[in-house]
Design a protein around this motif. Structure first.
Motif, PDB file in Angstrom:
ATOM      1  N   LEU A  98      14.633  -4.955   2.180  1.00 31.69           N
ATOM      2  CA  LEU A  98      15.886  -4.722   2.906  1.00 31.69           C
ATOM      3  C   LEU A  98      16.667  -3.561   2.306  1.00 31.69           C
ATOM      4  N   VAL A  99      16.593  -3.388   1.012  1.00 30.62           N
ATOM      5  CA  VAL A  99      17.268  -2.264   0.357  1.00 30.62           C
ATOM      6  C   VAL A  99      16.671  -0.949   0.855  1.00 30.62           C
ATOM      7  N   ILE A 100      15.355  -0.904   0.948  1.00 33.17           N
ATOM      8  CA  ILE A 100      14.689   0.313   1.434  1.00 33.17           C
ATOM      9  C   ILE A 100      15.053   0.569   2.896  1.00 33.17           C
ATOM     10  N   LEU A 101      15.131  -0.483   3.702  1.00 34.22           N
ATOM     11  CA  LEU A 101      15.538  -0.306   5.097  1.00 34.22           C
ATOM     12  C   LEU A 101      16.966   0.220   5.196  1.00 34.22           C
ATOM     13  N   ARG A 102      17.847  -0.271   4.354  1.00 36.81           N
ATOM     14  CA  ARG A 102      19.227   0.228   4.346  1.00 36.81           C
ATOM     15  C   ARG A 102      19.291   1.696   3.922  1.00 36.81           C
ATOM     16  N   LEU A 103      18.465   2.059   2.945  1.00 37.88           N
ATOM     17  CA  LEU A 103      18.407   3.460   2.517  1.00 37.88           C
ATOM     18  C   LEU A 103      17.855   4.344   3.636  1.00 37.88           C
ATOM     19  N   LEU A 119       2.228   1.012   5.581  1.00 36.88           N
ATOM     20  CA  LEU A 119       3.288   0.003   5.599  1.00 36.88           C
ATOM     21  C   LEU A 119       2.770  -1.350   6.078  1.00 36.88           C
ATOM     22  N   GLU A 120       1.846  -1.329   7.020  1.00 37.09           N
ATOM     23  CA  GLU A 120       1.290  -2.587   7.536  1.00 37.09           C
ATOM     24  C   GLU A 120       0.473  -3.301   6.459  1.00 37.09           C
ATOM     25  N   HIS A 121      -0.225  -2.551   5.637  1.00 43.51           N
ATOM     26  CA  HIS A 121      -1.071  -3.145   4.599  1.00 43.51           C
ATOM     27  C   HIS A 121      -0.301  -3.508   3.332  1.00 43.51           C
ATOM     28  N   GLN A 122       0.749  -2.766   3.008  1.00 43.81           N
ATOM     29  CA  GLN A 122       1.403  -2.921   1.718  1.00 43.81           C
ATOM     30  C   GLN A 122       2.770  -3.602   1.756  1.00 43.81           C
ATOM     31  N   THR A 123       3.369  -3.736   2.944  1.00 49.32           N
ATOM     32  CA  THR A 123       4.722  -4.305   3.033  1.00 49.32           C
ATOM     33  C   THR A 123       4.802  -5.321   4.165  1.00 49.32           C
ATOM     34  N   ASN A 124       5.996  -5.845   4.363  1.00 51.38           N
ATOM     35  CA  ASN A 124       6.263  -6.745   5.482  1.00 51.38           C
ATOM     36  C   ASN A 124       7.099  -6.084   6.574  1.00 51.38           C
TER      37      ASN A 124
END
Length: 157
Positions: free
Chosen positions: A3-8, A111-116
């Motif tokens: 969520l922090v990365i999305l906010r950034l 992103l699909e393989h490494q994150t949600n």
């Protein structure tokens, strides 16, 4: 952390949007942004509602699709794509669309393989590649058509 990365990304997108709309012709860039946001939202919502793709971690949880991507990041990328192909031939537009969609697809697969951030349900990476390619070309063609119908095309500074 996600969520922090999305906010950034949200803040970065707003800053880049501000700077991308500062140079003339503002009408061209704003129209490109709104056109891309409209079609991107429609297509992204369609893919999410038909459960082809999901977004487990979202900045705006009220929506099924990725509002950050569809309303801010993809339209912003469309402005930069159109700005770089503003006076280009169709062959150059196709080449740049192929490169741009390839880079974005590689990022999405990572992103699909490494994150949600994104999860493919029945979606495949080549759907993203093809749809992004067609999306960039479509937005460019729509902008060219609108400029032709208006009988004008402003100079880019």
């Amino acid at each position: 952390m996600e969520l922090v990365i999305l906010r950034l990304l949200f803040m970065l997108g707003l800053v880049l949007l501000f700077f991308s709309l500062r140079k003339p012709p503002l009408k061209e860039w704003l129209l490109c942004y709104l056109l891309a946001a409209y079609f991107g939202t429609f297509l992204g919502d369609l893919a999410a509602k038909h459960e082809l793709i999901s977004y487990p971690v979202k900045l705006f949880t009220q929506f099924q699709s990725s509002v950050l991507y569809e309303y801010l990041l993809l339209p912003l990328l469309s402005i930069y794509f159109y700005r770089n192909t503003y006076r280009s031939s169709m062959g150059a537009v196709i080449g740049r669309a192929a490169v741009s969609s390839s880079v974005l697809t590689i990022i999405e697969v990572f992103l699909e393989h490494q994150t949600n951030y994104v999860h493919y349900i029945t979606w495949e990476w080549y759907y993203s590649l093809i749809s992004l390619f067609l999306f960039f070309v479509f937005v460019w063609l729509m902008m060219e058509l609108l400029n032709y119908l208006a009988g004008e095309k402003q100079e880019v500074e």
